[in-house]
Design an enzyme around this catalytic site. Structure first.
Site, PDB file in Angstrom:
ATOM      1  N   GLN A   1       0.841  -1.191   0.000  1.00  0.00           N
ATOM      2  CA  GLN A   1       0.000   0.000   0.000  1.00  0.00           C
ATOM      3  C   GLN A   1       0.882   1.250   0.000  1.00  0.00           C
ATOM      4  O   GLN A   1       1.942   1.269   0.622  1.00  0.00           O
ATOM      5  CB  GLN A   1      -0.924   0.011   1.223  1.00  0.00           C
TER       6      GLN A   1
ATOM      7  N   ASN B   1       0.283  -8.739   4.170  1.00  0.00           N
ATOM      8  CA  ASN B   1      -0.137  -7.473   4.769  1.00  0.00           C
ATOM      9  C   ASN B   1      -1.278  -7.665   5.769  1.00  0.00           C
ATOM     10  O   ASN B   1      -1.290  -7.052   6.838  1.00  0.00           O
ATOM     11  CB  ASN B   1      -0.563  -6.496   3.673  1.00  0.00           C
TER      12      ASN B   1
ATOM     13  N   GLU C   1      -1.389 -16.416  -3.508  1.00  0.00           N
ATOM     14  CA  GLU C   1      -0.904 -15.235  -4.231  1.00  0.00           C
ATOM     15  C   GLU C   1      -0.165 -15.704  -5.482  1.00  0.00           C
ATOM     16  O   GLU C   1       0.544 -16.713  -5.444  1.00  0.00           O
ATOM     17  CB  GLU C   1       0.041 -14.430  -3.332  1.00  0.00           C
TER      18      GLU C   1
ATOM     19  N   ASP D   1      -8.447  -9.166  -1.135  1.00  0.00           N
ATOM     20  CA  ASP D   1      -7.878  -7.856  -1.458  1.00  0.00           C
ATOM     21  C   ASP D   1      -7.396  -7.919  -2.902  1.00  0.00           C
ATOM     22  O   ASP D   1      -6.195  -7.916  -3.179  1.00  0.00           O
ATOM     23  CB  ASP D   1      -6.734  -7.520  -0.503  1.00  0.00           C
TER      24      ASP D   1
ATOM     25  N   CYS E   1     -10.333  -1.558  -4.087  1.00  0.00           N
ATOM     26  CA  CYS E   1      -9.874  -0.233  -4.509  1.00  0.00           C
ATOM     27  C   CYS E   1     -10.698   0.289  -5.676  1.00  0.00           C
ATOM     28  O   CYS E   1     -10.321   1.289  -6.297  1.00  0.00           O
ATOM     29  CB  CYS E   1      -8.384  -0.258  -4.864  1.00  0.00           C
TER      30      CYS E   1
END
Length: 440
Positions: free
Chosen positions: A275, A309, A325, A372, A398
């Protein structure tokens, strides 16, 4: 052609939406809700008109003078002309409208989490390199280079590094040997302010060996002491000039343990996503932990987990973590962070769709799923989530539009939205982070 209009609202692009006397939709940047404007018609499509401000006939009480001298030229920020409370109001309204348009049932949207820093918050900056080896941005909607000496939303450390790099012209040899648009990314470590410089651009890879020798000399001469290492991408992954250099690091104070002052440490390299607003990231992590609740004996599946995170703080709060991931470099650091924290976690490099299909086929279940995803959202892969039978789904987004699209499917599969919190990760811009809690 000119039009006199009154701005109805600010939409997700940061532009003001209004209507001409004939009812034609017109969208204009650098405006605020309620303002009466005389507009120039710049472009007309079948659906709307693109306008620019000729004159503000009746300004909003929330209008301020943008402090950046390059505002409206640079294109990086689009809300500097609005007071900070107005920016937060705009962002809450955009999130709320996105959910309502998608017919997502929810009770209310919480007031946005304001950023601890409205200026100087960014610890990551991507810049273009011109033929003289200087750094800057492209002007708004163009490929015209705009020299940058200071960026008001970037940290002082990054601005100092840009000044030093422009002064030494150390990038000029690289810039003059290729016509390819080259970029560098400057990353500042929240813990110690040390900066990693990452090269981006395909032709830059082949040219790096000659440049690295020059860079090494500059480091030895301490001309740019704040830059601690150079990185670039190859087929083998992320490479660095100084393998012994410290990684980027942030200490996270866990909200549930503030009385004891317990922290967890997150570290990563320039090859990982992170971020851009470290102080706000800490608040977002705390919010996610609050959403998760008591994690004793609970399992958590973290999709798009990056370098951990959220995984690592959730593990520190008692959860047993599985992280997925697609970026190998990020998984390497997620594993390091988990080991350092002493938590129960396992991480896998995998495509999210493939991993979800395998988990469903194996009959796996989990208590909580954390998402996320990138700006494109989860898409059709969201259909796998209910089949893993989580009691809670925490979605960090986002992009309000893709968030609403994905929530609509989850709500049709037996989940309800119980909390929506906009999180202002990007002050002075129209970009919005949101955290949503869904419960079965």
């Amino acid at each position: 052609m000119k039009h006199t209009v009154t701005v109805e609202k600010i939409i997700a692009s940061g532009k003001g939406l209004a209507r001409t006397a004939e009812g034609q939709v017109v969208m204009t940047p650098f405006t605020l809700s309620g303002e009466k404007l005389l507009l120039n018609q710049e472009k007309k499509t079948s659906g709307y008109i693109e306008g620019s401000i000729d004159r503000i006939l009746s300004p909003s009480p929330a209008r301020i003078t943008a402090p950046c001298p390059l505002y409206e030229e640079c294109g990086g920020c689009d809300l500097q002309h609005g007071s900070y409370p107005e920016q937060l109001r705009i962002k809450k309204e955009i999130v709320e409208e996105s959910l309502r348009r998608a017919k997502i049932p929810f009770e209310y949207i919480s007031e946005p989490f304001a950023s601890p820093m409205q200026w100087g918050y960014r610890n990551r900056l991507r810049l273009k390199i011109n033929a003289s080896g200087q750094l800057g941005f492209f002007k708004k909607k163009s490929n015209t280079f705009l020299l940058i000496t200071e960026c008001l939303v970037a940290s002082q450390g990054l601005c100092s590094a840009v000044t030093a790099l422009n002064k030494t012209r150390m990038l000029q040899p690289l810039a003059q040997t290729t016509t390819t648009s080259l970029e560098i990314e400057l990353l500042e470590s929240p813990a110690d302010g040390k900066i990693t410089l990452v090269f981006r651009g395909n032709k830059g890879k082949a040219l790096l060996p000659a440049l690295l020798q020059k860079l090494t000399t500059l480091f030895i001469m301490q001309e740019i002491p704040q830059v601690q290492q150079i990185g670039w991408f190859t087929r083998k992954g992320f490479q660095t000039l100084s393998p012994s250099a410290k990684p980027l690091t942030q200490q996270i104070l866990l909200r549930k343990n503030r009385q004891t002052g317990q922290t967890c440490s997150l570290s990563w390299s320039g090859g990982c996503f992170s971020q851009v607003n470290p102080a706000q990231n800490e608040q977002l992590i705390g919010l996610v932990c609050d959403f998760a609740g008591d994690l004793s004996g609970k399992t958590v599946l973290d999709l798009y987990c990056g370098m951990g995170n959220f995984s690592v703080p959730l593990g520190c709060c008692g959860g047993t973590l599985t992280g997925i991931e697609g970026n190998q470099e990020s998984i390497v650091w997620a594993e390091k962070n988990a080991r350092k924290a002493g938590i129960s976690a396992r991480f896998f490099v995998a495509d999210v769709r493939t991993a979800l299909q395998q988990l469903v086929d194996q009959g796996e279940t989990t208590d909580i799923i954390l998402l996320d995803p990138p700006r494109s959202g989860v898409g059709k892969n969201i259909a796998f989530l209910p089949r893993l039978k989580p009691k809670k789904i925490i979605y960090v987004s986002c992009d309000p539009a893709t968030l609403a699209r994905d929530l609509r499917l989850l709500c049709s599969q037996g989940y309800r939205v119980t909390r929506v919190v906009p999180v202002d990760m990007f002050p002075q811009t129209s970009h919005i982070e949101s955290a949503v809690l869904l419960e079965r």
